[in-house]
Motif scaffolding. Structure first.
Motif, PDB file in Angstrom:
ATOM      1  N   SER A 335       0.830  -1.213   0.000  1.00 23.82           N
ATOM      2  CA  SER A 335       0.000   0.000   0.000  1.00 23.82           C
ATOM      3  C   SER A 335       0.857   1.253   0.000  1.00 23.82           C
ATOM      4  O   SER A 335       2.062   1.212   0.253  1.00 23.82           O
ATOM      5  CB  SER A 335      -0.932   0.003   1.219  1.00 23.82           C
ATOM      6  OG  SER A 335      -1.860  -1.054   1.131  1.00 23.82           O
ATOM      7  N   MET A 359      -7.113  -1.845   0.649  1.00 22.39           N
ATOM      8  CA  MET A 359      -5.722  -1.676   0.228  1.00 22.39           C
ATOM      9  C   MET A 359      -5.372  -0.199   0.038  1.00 22.39           C
ATOM     10  O   MET A 359      -4.223   0.194   0.182  1.00 22.39           O
ATOM     11  CB  MET A 359      -5.467  -2.394  -1.100  1.00 22.39           C
ATOM     12  CG  MET A 359      -5.703  -3.885  -1.078  1.00 22.39           C
ATOM     13  SD  MET A 359      -5.364  -4.566  -2.733  1.00 22.39           S
ATOM     14  CE  MET A 359      -5.967  -6.239  -2.534  1.00 22.39           C
ATOM     15  N   LEU A 360      -6.381   0.609  -0.309  1.00 23.42           N
ATOM     16  CA  LEU A 360      -6.122   1.995  -0.684  1.00 23.42           C
ATOM     17  C   LEU A 360      -6.255   2.967   0.477  1.00 23.42           C
ATOM     18  O   LEU A 360      -5.857   4.126   0.371  1.00 23.42           O
ATOM     19  CB  LEU A 360      -7.077   2.420  -1.808  1.00 23.42           C
ATOM     20  CG  LEU A 360      -6.985   1.601  -3.102  1.00 23.42           C
ATOM     21  CD1 LEU A 360      -8.036   2.085  -4.092  1.00 23.42           C
ATOM     22  CD2 LEU A 360      -5.597   1.699  -3.713  1.00 23.42           C
ATOM     23  N   HIS A 362      -5.503   4.838   3.927  1.00 23.43           N
ATOM     24  CA  HIS A 362      -4.361   5.129   4.813  1.00 23.43           C
ATOM     25  C   HIS A 362      -4.851   6.145   5.843  1.00 23.43           C
ATOM     26  O   HIS A 362      -5.015   7.319   5.536  1.00 23.43           O
ATOM     27  CB  HIS A 362      -3.186   5.680   4.015  1.00 23.43           C
ATOM     28  CG  HIS A 362      -2.001   6.035   4.873  1.00 23.43           C
ATOM     29  ND1 HIS A 362      -1.282   5.089   5.556  1.00 23.43           N
ATOM     30  CD2 HIS A 362      -1.439   7.227   5.178  1.00 23.43           C
ATOM     31  CE1 HIS A 362      -0.298   5.682   6.222  1.00 23.43           C
ATOM     32  NE2 HIS A 362      -0.389   6.989   6.010  1.00 23.43           N
ATOM     33  N   LEU A 370      -0.890   1.692  -5.858  1.00 22.01           N
ATOM     34  CA  LEU A 370      -0.450   0.436  -5.266  1.00 22.01           C
ATOM     35  C   LEU A 370       0.901   0.067  -5.880  1.00 22.01           C
ATOM     36  O   LEU A 370       1.138   0.311  -7.064  1.00 22.01           O
ATOM     37  CB  LEU A 370      -1.454  -0.695  -5.521  1.00 22.01           C
ATOM     38  CG  LEU A 370      -2.703  -0.752  -4.631  1.00 22.01           C
ATOM     39  CD1 LEU A 370      -3.605  -1.895  -5.091  1.00 22.01           C
ATOM     40  CD2 LEU A 370      -2.356  -0.929  -3.161  1.00 22.01           C
TER      41      LEU A 370
END
Length: 601
Positions: A335, A359-360, A362, A370
């Motif tokens: 990531s 996954m994206l 934060h 990615l």
């Protein structure tokens, strides 16, 4: 910028520059830039006297829906805008619109836009005759609670059979203006098909023929209707009961109805998104992801349009398919850290997240980047192994070679050493190795051979392997194994001690003087006499140097303590750091040095 000038050219270059000395094209360019600057300054000074009016029309809706937007009706940043003086009557603005669009003033009707509780933006009500008599500035203040500098309007124009404009129809309280979109599951296409005034108390079932005509269907086509309600944070596009009145379905001015053919069992089987609700759900979750090779973290390698609802397996399969890799399990993803603009330190574990959206994310930010790498073995298998980066220091050559050691997680340091022995050149066949943990030019730990490797961290600490010198094989009861570090004093840090270079371990014998130890250190480091004569030796405890003389007994300075401890006391070698700067071996992304700028005459 540093510029060197020859002494002989000084008078030619270091002189007064007149306008005639500047090239013509540069004078013109500078003049143009100055004029633009003055113009912008004047515009800015007068900005408070003007209002921007953005006018959306049916043509804008037709052009934008399905091409640029799917939700709501229009992107106001992409419609025709007018810069109008605030004191100008709104009727004068209508004259300007007539010139621009060719729509006579008497055929124009304007609607104000309003933001609803669910954050959608729809035409809310038409301007009254009284409001149209006001100035543009007053009208903006009435319509705009947020006090924005813009006034957003929808221009309603009714067209006859010959496509010529007609006067706008009378609108009673019972009449509501509804906008219509048409969904085609076969083409997976949503487009704008028009608008219509409806009676709030009327029912869809009473006007099916009109709706079919609007959609371009035969009069008897069975259709389904959906109310587009909102799209943030979640999609709400719900079926409309054709037997209920529009009022009971809570439809009002500016709302949107989506039309589609009735769903058949065949349609459900053959189409990915058989109804408009599932299609909008897909659109809402579409995400263009920029993939970068982990070893080139600043460069986009390729982009894929994915869905935020894609599973871990979906994502790696799409990546593998794009790069032509047979086994998606060999893809490892990492990531993006939105704050550092770097890959996160730890990669994503195999099936360690459920969806692309995980996954994206934060913290509270969402990224569209990615990082990927192609492994030589499948990731599930790799996760059962521990990979350590070990820097091997040759005993007789001035070289350091980095090795990746990959072993099962329950392996020991002894297993690492045995694996390393098969990969490195030893000074003698029976040489033994040891593994050290270092950080910022200091040794913090000598690993015992029985320690498990699973918890060893090589991301921030440097792992160093070296031969154990023969002199350490048979340590006497009074011998000491001490740490020896290079250091210098930093004038900018109030003479604070700063370590550099490669630290090492050294055996000192009982009663051995500095003069004797100096000789052994010079031989070990192979330093020339001229250079070595400048070196100073000190005993350091808590980073405070106590300088030594040749007759001082070294062993008396060092207390007896655990050989494997992270010692605070060491023998310091003070001299100038002449080695070229380079990144640390452990993690080259964290510490880098600037390259020098060279100027050649």
């Amino acid at each position: 910028m540093l510029v060197y000038i020859r002494e002989s050219d000084k008078e030619k270059i270091m002189c007064n520059v007149d306008e005639k000395d500047i090239a013509e094209h540069l004078r013109m360019r500078l003049k143009k830039e100055q004029e633009e600057k003055e113009h912008k300054k004047k515009e800015k000074a007068k900005a408070h006297l003007y209002t921007i009016i953005k006018v959306a029309r049916d043509e804008d809706l037709s052009e934008q829906i399905a091409k640029e937007i799917y939700f709501d009706l229009v992107d106001h940043d992409k419609v025709r805008s007018f810069r109008i003086q605030k004191q100008l009557p709104f009727t004068a603005f209508k004259e300007e619109v007539a010139k621009e669009f060719g729509i006579p003033v008497q055929f124009q009707r304007y609607w104000l836009w309003a933001k609803s509780q669910n954050n959608t933006y729809r035409p809310n009500r038409p301007l009254s005759a009284h409001e149209e008599l006001q100035t543009v500035g007053n009208l903006r203040e009435v319509s705009n609670k947020a006090h924005n500098a813009e006034l957003k309007l929808f221009l309603e124009v009714e067209l006859g059979m010959d496509l010529r404009p007609l006067p706008p129809p009378d609108k009673s309280r019972e009449d509501i203006l509804i906008f219509f979109k048409l969904y085609d599951p076969e083409k997976e296409e949503l487009r704008y098909v028009g608008r219509m005034f409806l009676k709030a108390v009327g029912k869809p079932i009473e006007i099916l023929a009109k709706l079919n005509e609007l959609a371009g269907f035969p009069d008897d086509e069975e259709i389904e209707l959906y109310a587009e309600i909102k799209f943030e944070p979640n999609i709400m596009c719900e079926p409309i009961d054709k037997r209920l009145s529009f009022k009971n379905s809570q439809l009002e001015d500016g709302d949107i109805i989506c039309i589609q053919k009735a769903i058949s069992s065949e349609s459900e089987t053959n189409h990915r998104y058989p109804d408009v609700s599932s299609f909008l759900e897909d659109v809402h979750n579409r995400q263009v992801v920029h993939f970068r090779l982990l070893e080139k973290p600043k460069e986009d390698d390729f982009s894929l349009e994915l869905s935020k609802l894609h599973t871990y397996d979906d994502v790696v399969e799409r990546v593998a398919g794009h790069i032509g890799l047979d086994d998606p399990a060999k893809i490892r993803l990492t990531s993006h850290n939105c704050y550092s603009q770097q890959p996160k330190p730890q990669p994503i574990r195999y099936r360690g997240v459920e969806h692309l959206s995980d996954m994206l994310i934060h913290y509270n930010q969402t990224s569209d980047i990615l990082y990927y790498e192609v492994l030589d073995i499948p990731l599930p298998e790799l996760q059962g192994l521990k990979t350590l980066k070990v820097a091997f220091h040759h005993s007789t050559k001035d070289e350091v070679v980095s090795h990746s050691i990959r072993l099962p997680k329950n392996s020991t340091v002894g297993d690492v050493i045995n694996d390393l022995k098969s990969k490195v050149e030893l000074s003698r066949p029976d040489a033994e190795l040891r593994l050290l943990e270092g950080f910022y030019h200091k040794i913090y730990k000598i690993f015992p051979s029985h320690e498990k490797i699973e918890n060893i961290n090589d991301q921030y600490w440097t792992l160093r392997a070296e031969e154990i010198p023969a002199e350490e094989a048979n340590l006497g009861p009074q011998d000491r194994l001490i740490h020896v570090y290079h250091f210098m004093k930093d004038p900018s840090q109030n003479q604070q001690v700063q370590n550099f270079g490669e630290p090492f371990l050294l055996v000192i014998h009982e009663g051995e003087t500095l003069a004797e130890v100096r000789t052994r250190i010079q031989k070990k480091l192979q330093v020339l006499d001229e250079e070595f004569s400048k070196w100073k030796f000190a005993f350091l405890s808590m980073n405070r140097p106590d300088y030594l003389k040749d007759g001082d007994v070294i062993s008396s300075r060092f207390q007896r303590r655990d050989v494997y401890g992270a010692w605070e006391q060491y023998l310091g070698l003070e001299h100038t750091d002449t080695a070229p700067k380079r990144p640390l071996i452990a993690n080259q992304n964290r510490h880098t040095y600037e390259k020098p700028v060279k100027i050649y005459n």
